[in-house]
Scaffold this motif. Structure first.
Motif, PDB file in Angstrom:
ATOM      1  N   CYS A  24      11.457   7.061  -5.125  1.00  0.00           N
ATOM      2  CA  CYS A  24      10.010   7.265  -5.266  1.00  0.00           C
ATOM      3  C   CYS A  24       9.675   7.966  -6.572  1.00  0.00           C
ATOM      4  O   CYS A  24      10.370   8.892  -6.982  1.00  0.00           O
ATOM      5  N   GLY A  25       8.586   7.541  -7.184  1.00  0.00           N
ATOM      6  CA  GLY A  25       8.073   8.222  -8.366  1.00  0.00           C
ATOM      7  C   GLY A  25       7.170   9.379  -7.984  1.00  0.00           C
ATOM      8  O   GLY A  25       6.877  10.253  -8.792  1.00  0.00           O
ATOM      9  N   THR A  26       6.707   9.386  -6.737  1.00  0.00           N
ATOM     10  CA  THR A  26       5.834  10.435  -6.213  1.00  0.00           C
ATOM     11  C   THR A  26       6.414  10.893  -4.885  1.00  0.00           C
ATOM     12  O   THR A  26       6.689  10.066  -4.010  1.00  0.00           O
TER      13      THR A  26
ATOM     14  N   CYS B 262       3.812   5.826  -2.822  1.00  0.00           N
ATOM     15  CA  CYS B 262       5.090   6.457  -3.170  1.00  0.00           C
ATOM     16  C   CYS B 262       5.514   6.172  -4.605  1.00  0.00           C
ATOM     17  O   CYS B 262       6.502   6.730  -5.073  1.00  0.00           O
ATOM     18  N   ASN B 263       4.796   5.280  -5.279  1.00  0.00           N
ATOM     19  CA  ASN B 263       5.152   4.856  -6.632  1.00  0.00           C
ATOM     20  C   ASN B 263       6.565   4.254  -6.653  1.00  0.00           C
ATOM     21  O   ASN B 263       7.443   4.678  -7.400  1.00  0.00           O
TER      22      ASN B 263
ATOM     23  N   ARG C  21       0.837  -1.206   0.000  1.00  0.00           N
ATOM     24  CA  ARG C  21       0.000   0.000   0.000  1.00  0.00           C
ATOM     25  C   ARG C  21       0.874   1.260   0.000  1.00  0.00           C
ATOM     26  O   ARG C  21       0.675   2.176  -0.795  1.00  0.00           O
ATOM     27  N   LEU C  22       1.868   1.295   0.860  1.00  0.00           N
ATOM     28  CA  LEU C  22       2.749   2.463   0.941  1.00  0.00           C
ATOM     29  C   LEU C  22       3.609   2.599  -0.314  1.00  0.00           C
ATOM     30  O   LEU C  22       3.844   3.720  -0.784  1.00  0.00           O
ATOM     31  N   ALA C  23       4.069   1.478  -0.848  1.00  0.00           N
ATOM     32  CA  ALA C  23       4.851   1.531  -2.085  1.00  0.00           C
ATOM     33  C   ALA C  23       4.004   2.098  -3.221  1.00  0.00           C
ATOM     34  O   ALA C  23       4.496   2.858  -4.058  1.00  0.00           O
TER      35      ALA C  23
END
Length: 112
Positions: free
Chosen positions: A52-54, A31-32, A26-28
């Protein structure tokens, strides 16, 4: 240790890791981050938020803490059910997560 107590131990550790790993996914996702791509876990553990992508520092900090919790639980599982048992539990949990979330986790391991 009897087989039934070993089975119970593996089931308990599987449940514990499954809960933590669902939160990791969920957290990944927030954070993408593709956790299982090569080198990504190490970068998260090294507190490298550029993976992170985000940008979401709060979610990344929680992701890192959950990853450390995963390794702590895995270490305790090794103490309880042995290396082979803990490895089997982790592989089973990851396989279940892959079924539920597809390639969100990252690249599948190379065929051996």
């Amino acid at each position: 240790m009897s087989k039934s107590s070993t089975d119970f131990g593996a089931a308990w550790w599987s449940g514990s890791l499954s809960e933590v790993d669902r939160e990791l996914v969920r957290l990944a996702s927030i954070c993408n981050v593709r956790l299982l791509d090569p080198g990504v876990l190490e970068r998260v553990l090294a507190n490298d938020a550029t993976v992170c992508g985000t940008a979401n520092q709060i979610a990344f900090d929680k992701l890192r803490n959950m990853l450390m919790m995963h390794y702590t639980i895995r270490s305790r599982a090794v103490d309880s059910i042995g290396e082979a048992g803990a490895t089997a539990v982790v592989q089973s949990v990851v396989q279940d997560l892959r079924k539920k979330f597809g390639d969100v986790l990252g690249a599948p391991p190379p065929a051996v």
